[in-house]
Design an enzyme around this catalytic site. Structure first.
Site, mmCIF file in Angstrom:
data_model
loop_
_atom_site.group_PDB
_atom_site.id
_atom_site.type_symbol
_atom_site.label_atom_id
_atom_site.label_comp_id
_atom_site.label_asym_id
_atom_site.label_seq_id
_atom_site.Cartn_x
_atom_site.Cartn_y
_atom_site.Cartn_z
ATOM 1 N N PRO A 150 -7.249 10.326 -3.031
ATOM 2 C CA PRO A 150 -7.639 9.117 -2.294
ATOM 3 C C PRO A 150 -8.444 9.471 -1.052
ATOM 4 C CG PRO A 150 -5.286 9.124 -2.823
ATOM 5 C CD PRO A 150 -5.791 10.495 -3.116
ATOM 6 N N GLY A 175 -9.445 10.111 2.712
ATOM 7 C CA GLY A 175 -8.733 10.489 3.928
ATOM 8 C C GLY A 175 -7.604 11.465 3.756
ATOM 9 N N THR A 176 -7.501 12.132 2.607
ATOM 10 C CA THR A 176 -6.385 13.052 2.386
ATOM 11 C C THR A 176 -6.691 14.478 2.820
ATOM 12 O OG1 THR A 176 -7.146 13.300 0.100
ATOM 13 C CG2 THR A 176 -5.394 11.698 0.526
ATOM 14 N N LYS A 195 -9.776 16.405 1.879
ATOM 15 C CA LYS A 195 -10.533 17.222 0.919
ATOM 16 C C LYS A 195 -11.630 18.014 1.624
ATOM 17 C CE LYS A 195 -11.448 13.544 -1.522
ATOM 18 N NZ LYS A 195 -10.543 12.579 -0.895
ATOM 19 N N HIS A 198 12.003 -19.640 8.315
ATOM 20 C CA HIS A 198 11.415 -19.057 7.098
ATOM 21 C C HIS A 198 11.536 -17.528 7.123
ATOM 22 C CE1 HIS A 198 8.432 -19.062 3.734
ATOM 23 N NE2 HIS A 198 8.202 -17.837 4.201
ATOM 24 N N GLU A 199 11.114 -16.916 8.228
ATOM 25 C CA GLU A 199 11.193 -15.458 8.318
ATOM 26 C C GLU A 199 12.646 -14.997 8.426
ATOM 27 O OE1 GLU A 199 8.609 -13.930 7.649
ATOM 28 O OE2 GLU A 199 7.202 -15.588 7.885
ATOM 29 N N HIS A 225 13.987 -14.720 4.899
ATOM 30 C CA HIS A 225 13.574 -13.471 4.252
ATOM 31 C C HIS A 225 14.433 -12.297 4.730
ATOM 32 C CE1 HIS A 225 10.189 -14.904 2.017
ATOM 33 N NE2 HIS A 225 9.522 -15.334 3.082
ATOM 34 N N ASP A 270 4.533 -16.018 -1.181
ATOM 35 C CA ASP A 270 5.807 -15.503 -1.697
ATOM 36 C C ASP A 270 5.938 -15.784 -3.186
ATOM 37 O OD1 ASP A 270 6.408 -14.759 0.904
ATOM 38 O OD2 ASP A 270 7.415 -16.656 1.348
#
Length: 715
Positions: free
Chosen positions: A271, A273-274, A276, A489-490, A493, A567
């Site tokens: 991917p 930004g790893t 390389k 609501h939060e 969750h 959701d």
């Protein structure tokens, strides 16, 4: 008859004009020709006769147009303009013909004698004098007639054909009957222009552009790399695979002695930004050899053949400095799969690269390292054995790798003693090395803006939340009703996530708008996950339903909002994946279905069964969330009130709030238990009703107390 009258009048005027001419110019006396009274009188007389001579026929030019004479001059003009001038000047009868006058002027222009013609200047003065005489008569009819005559006979003369000193004539004649000649002239001009442009382009290509593009200059290696393998963190396996290349570059005879051959090309896959590119520089720094760096997009230009030539020059320079490393970043720009519809110049660059990879000897000491994010897009001929035959995967770091990367970046900034990088590493699953570097940089900038002396844990948490959850929109205007609904609501969750087995721990809950959301609950796993169990997926469904269930329980079915749409989308996607991909449905079994092909790979009955199973999973999750929130109703109120007051709560603060609510409930039950007196045995139904009423009263009392004491939490 009118023509004869004009001729007679012109003849009389001409005789007077000749007499004046003879007196003035033929007389040797300087008295008549000098600046004396007699000389001036004679010159005025001469000018008057000139004006009368020319003006007499200028007023009647409309009636004197002879088409035959003008046509004759027009035909003569095509072959001999000098002859037209001679005829017109020798025949005064033509002076009153506008068409003949036009041909005369054209001939003068063609032979470039317009300014030298005395007759033409005389005609101009005569026309002007005639116009002035007509204006002095005072008669409107005569004025109109004079203007009309002047316009018809001398319009072209006044407005541009005769010209003036300030407005010279610009005339372009178009000859009729010479179409073939004009066509040939046009074709010849186009051909000459094309040859000229081609010659200039070839010259620029050979001298100017080549030098500007660096094609005639020898490719030089990049600056010596100071990067070592010790600077690369979080990719230990990839470093181990690349160590043998470093050993080969340091001591090639160690491998060639036994007949060993190293790969010609190494492809780093992973991917963005790893690390390389950093690995390639570390190889160059460890081996101490020249390092040629380029990008796949640098080979192509607007000129055909430039890409192939640059590839040849690159490998030619590498051969002179072997052993060395050639690093090609984003090689998919030139190494993509070939398509018959592609332009020829695109294939030329790839073909030249394939030839160069096979063209030099295997033990020449040149190692080609390439990096790409899309290995599946590369041409098969490029990745076959003998070219890029070794693929090294550079994945995102795990939790220990993230901690090492954070330590490497934090060593370059001032940090306080409260910084625990392991907590940040655990809270950043899926982050690449570039993401972690950005996190440290954002934290350092935040500390600098606040005027802090060092980067603290709060700065790192702020940077992490900003990257993962988006920037806070504290300036957004939100009504109290909307804030209250968002808090419940939060809170729903978060509460379902805490009381559901298999759900990820709650990292943070907030009702501060971030990005496009009014609030959110962030969950982070305790460790990196390589797979997801059925229990975890079902728990994820329950958490998704917690927000809508909380809205229904607190505000009623009629007050639910559209905030739960995302959701539902997430829950439906998880449930459908469980049914169609992961074989977690007992009704459909262990069969994988392609649900994204509009049902082409399945029957109608199967599709209906899939929808039925998906709906069953979602409904079960809804019921589970509802049972949890009904059972922990007091905790929901306490958590929502805390969110309304503090706006953002961490996972530890949420656990403290719930623990306080539970402790108060236990204390209330312990106080009420001794006060109870033995009751008379009654029916089971009555006992159950009394117990339910007592529990409801205790719940209301505990909620009221919790609401008043929650203010000190989370500060």
């Amino acid at each position: 008859m009118a023509w004869r009258r004009v001729l007679s009048q012109v003849a009389r005027n001409r005789s007077a004009y000749a007499i004046c001419n003879e007196i003035i110019y033929a007389n040797p006396s300087r008295i008549l020709r000098g600046d004396t009274i007699a000389g001036g009188t004679l010159r005025n007389l001469h000018e008057r006769y000139q004006s009368s001579y020319v003006g007499s026929f200028a007023r009647r030019m409309r009636q004197m147009d002879s088409p035959s004479e003008a046509s004759l001059l027009k035909e003569i003009y095509r072959s001999d303009p000098e002859r037209v001038i001679q005829i017109f000047e020798s025949q005064p009868s033509l002076h009153s013909n506008p068409s003949a006058l036009a041909e005369y002027v054209k001939a003068l222009v063609r032979v470039d004698r317009l300014e030298d013609s005395t007759l033409l200047k005389t005609l101009q003065r005569g026309i002007a004098a005639s116009a002035r005489e007509e204006e002095n008569l005072g008669s409107v009819s005569e004025n109109l007639g004079s203007v009309s005559a002047f316009r018809s006979a001398g319009q072209v003369t006044k407005d541009g054909i005769l010209g003036t000193a300030n407005a010279p004539i610009h005339m372009v004649t178009a000859e009729t009957g010479q179409f073939k000649e004009q066509l040939w002239r046009t074709f010849r001009s186009i051909a000459l222009t094309f040859l000229l442009i081609s010659g200039i382009g070839a010259l620029i290509e050979d001298r100017g552009i080549s030098k500007g593009l660096g094609l005639n200059e020898e490719v030089q290696p990049s600056m010596e790399s100071n990067t070592k393998f010790s600077d690369v963190k979080g990719v230990d396996e990839a470093k181990a695979e690349l160590e043998e290349i470093v050993h080969y570059l340091r001591d090639p005879k160690r491998f060639t002695r036994l007949g060993g051959k190293l790969p010609k090309g190494v492809l780093l896959v992973g991917p963005p930004g790893t690390g390389k590119t950093m690995l390639a520089r570390a190889i160059a720094g460890e081996a101490g050899v020249p390092f040629f760096s380029c990008s796949g997009s640098e080979f192509e230009e607007m000129f055909v053949g430039v890409g192939a030539r640059r590839v040849r020059d690159l490998f030619a320079a590498a051969k002179k400095r072997s052993p060395c490393i050639i690093f090609m970043d984003e090689i998919d720009a030139i190494g993509g799969s070939r398509n018959p519809k592609d332009q020829q110049y695109m294939k030329m660059t790839l073909n030249q690269l394939l030839v160069e990879l096979d063209g030099f000897k295997q033990n020449e000491g040149i190692i080609v390292i390439a990096a790409t994010n899309f290995p599946e897009s590369l041409d098969k001929a490029l990745v076959r054995p003998g070219r890029f035959d070794r693929h090294i995967v550079v994945p995102n770091p795990d939790v220990e790798g993230r901690r090492q990367i954070l330590e490497s970046h934090m060593s370059k900034v001032l940090k306080s003693d409260d910084v625990d990088l392991m907590i940040i590493a655990r809270g950043t699953p899926g982050f690449s090395g570039a993401d972690l570097a950005n996190l440290v940089n954002v934290a350092a900038l935040k500390a600098a803006m606040d005027g802090a002396k060092a980067v603290t844990m709060n700065d790192l948490e702020y940077a992490k939340d900003r990257i993962m959850m988006g920037s806070e929109r504290k300036s957004a205007v939100i009504s109290d009703e909307s804030r209250k609904l968002t808090a419940y609501h939060e809170g729903g969750h978060a509460l379902v996530a805490i009381h559901t087995e298999g759900a990820h721990p709650v990292h943070k809950a907030t009702i501060v708008p971030r990005g496009m959301a009014l609030g959110m609950v962030a969950q982070l796993p305790d460790k990196d996950e390589t797979s997801v169990s059925r229990k975890q997926m079902l728990a994820r469904l329950d958490v998704c339903m917690g927000g809508r269930v909380a809205e229904e329980l607190i505000f009623g079915d009629s007050e639910v909002t559209s905030g739960a749409s995302s959701d539902f989308q997430q829950a439906t996607a998880v449930a459908r994946a469980m049914v169609t991909k992961y074989g977690m449905s007992k009704q459909l079994g262990f069969v994988s279905y392609n649900y994204e092909d509009d049902g082409k790979s399945m029957s109608t009955e199967t599709r209906l069964l899939i929808e039925k199973e998906v709906k069953c999973f979602v409904e079960n999750a809804y019921n589970n969330a509802k049972n949890i929130l009904i059972k922990h109703n007091k905790e929901l109120h306490a958590l929502a009130n805390a969110l309304l007051e503090h706006e953002t709560l961490t996972g530890a603060q949420i656990k403290n709030i719930l623990a306080q609510v539970n402790n108060k409930q236990q204390q209330e039950h312990a106080i009420e238990a001794p006060q109870k007196t033995p009751a008379v045995p009654s029916s089971p139904a009555a006992s159950a009703a009394a117990a339910a009423a007592a529990a409801a009263a205790a719940a209301q009392q505990a909620a009221a107390k919790a609401k008043g004491e929650i203010a000190g939490i989370g500060s």
